[in-house]
Design an enzyme around this catalytic site. Structure first.
Site, short mmCIF file in Angstrom:
data_model
loop_
_atom_site.label_atom_id
_atom_site.label_comp_id
_atom_site.label_asym_id
_atom_site.label_seq_id
_atom_site.Cartn_x
_atom_site.Cartn_y
_atom_site.Cartn_z
N ALA A 1 0.84 -1.20 0.00
CA ALA A 1 0.00 0.00 0.00
C ALA A 1 0.87 1.25 0.00
CB ALA A 1 -0.92 0.02 1.22
N THR B 1 1.31 4.41 2.01
CA THR B 1 0.90 4.75 3.37
C THR B 1 1.42 6.10 3.86
OG1 THR B 1 2.78 3.53 4.28
CG2 THR B 1 0.70 2.32 4.03
N THR C 1 -8.22 1.10 6.22
CA THR C 1 -7.83 1.96 7.33
C THR C 1 -9.00 2.66 8.00
OG1 THR C 1 -6.57 4.00 7.83
CG2 THR C 1 -7.46 3.78 5.62
N ASP C 2 -8.81 3.01 9.24
CA ASP C 2 -9.79 3.81 9.98
C ASP C 2 -9.94 5.21 9.39
OD1 ASP C 2 -7.08 4.23 10.94
OD2 ASP C 2 -7.93 5.48 12.52
N TYR D 1 -5.01 10.17 0.71
CA TYR D 1 -4.79 8.81 1.21
C TYR D 1 -6.10 8.15 1.60
CZ TYR D 1 -3.65 5.15 4.59
OH TYR D 1 -3.61 3.97 5.28
N LYS E 1 -7.94 4.84 -0.19
CA LYS E 1 -8.13 3.60 0.56
C LYS E 1 -9.60 3.17 0.54
CE LYS E 1 -5.55 1.45 2.47
NZ LYS E 1 -4.76 0.30 1.95
#
Length: 317
Positions: free
Chosen positions: A79, A81, A120-121, A146, A150
């Site tokens: 990924a 990140t 991701t949160d 980002y 995601k």
């Protein structure tokens, strides 16, 4: 409900077929590779570079064709990140986190492979007055490049019928060969070289140990010695799951616990997100509820405090 630290550690049943791990030199990928041992097929960026989108589909297919047998699952740990840098590299971030995922998912679907992908949160903004953990059914509201890529990557992964998308948060684990860090290691490093630390205290989440996320993923995959990842007595667990350690904290409180556990006296000053002034926005509240995971596996991951204590103990060995 059992605690997975008691129920599974050292007693995991691994799949009968090999597992293909993408991004195998990162924190998450290398942890999967260690757990699967000889059954792991570990591909790093050198074997499959998600940024080379023009070559990706052909290279992925040819790589699969070259394997002695088709894997039981493809676990994508690769990924983009770098949350702040993504604001300056939106095209590259989207290629890796969304476009490449769509290619991987479609190839897996064509071949009947199970595709595991991590999110991701950050897909939640947490900008309102919310103070209850997010469910998988809650409406995402990503901020920043980002986070948006995601979330779009989740939809891309779902193009594989046999998909498992796992949202998690703030991963920390054994450092990879490239020396890439994590929050825990960064705090320990800075605390030994700076007179004081300034850490954000108004972002609420649940940082999670990589080893626990691997354990949770294996539980969702439901392996058996006899039939690999498709046991006759249990249907496959597919779809979207939140998998994090239990509880919630702020980065400031996490940093305090790290230094307390390591007997480091460096002062820590709490600051706001506005004071931190990062290029990319962060959620004010992005705690994830793992009730769906608990219901599917009848287990619960350790608390974030227990996970951190174990990590700090084991890194010292």
């Amino acid at each position: 409900m059992q605690d997975s630290t008691e129920a599974n550690e050292g007693n995991e049943v691994l799949p009968a077929k090999p597992i293909l791990i993408l991004g195998a030199d990162g924190q998450l990928g290398s942890s999967f590779a260690r757990r699967f041992g000889a059954q792991a097929i570990s591909w790093t960026r050198g074997e499959l570079d998600l940024a080379r989108f023009d070559l990706l589909a052909d290279q992925f297919k040819r790589g699969l064709d070259a394997l002695p047998e088709q894997p039981a699952a493809v676990i994508n740990c690769a990924a983009y990140t770098k949350v702040d840098l993504a604001e300056k590299e939106p095209e590259l971030c989207r290629v890796i986190n969304t476009d490449a995922v769509k290619v991987l998912a479609r190839v897996c679907d064509q071949r009947g492979l199970r595709f595991v992908h991590f999110s991701t949160d950050y897909v939640f903004s947490g900008t309102d007055d919310r103070d209850t953990p997010y469910l998988e059914t809650d409406e995402p509201s990503p901020q920043g490049v980002y986070a948006r890529t995601k979330l779009d990557g989740e939809a891309a992964a779902a193009e594989c019928a046999r998909h498992l998308v796992i949202r998690t948060c703030g991963l920390y684990g054994r450092l990879n060969k490239a020396g890439q860090g994590n929050f825990v290691e960064t705090i320990l490093r800075l605390a030994r070289h700076k007179p004081e630390l300034r850490v954000v205290d108004d972002q609420h989440c649940t940082p999670s140990a990589v080893e626990d996320i691997v354990t949770g993923t294996l539980q969702l995959l439901q392996p058996t010695k006899a039939t690999g990842f498709t046991p006759v007595e249990h249907p496959e667990t597919n779809g979207l799951f939140h998998v994090v350690n239990r509880g919630a904290t702020t980065w400031y409180d996490l940093a305090k616990e790290i230094l307390r556990s390591e007997n480091i006296a460096t002062p820590i000053i709490p600051i706001t997100t506005a004071e931190f002034n990062a290029p990319a926005p962060r959620p004010r509240y992005s705690v994830l509820a793992s009730r769906k995971f608990h219901a599917a596996t009848d287990t619960a991951l350790p608390t974030w405090q227990a996970a951190l204590a174990k990590y700090l103990t084991e890194r010292a060995k």
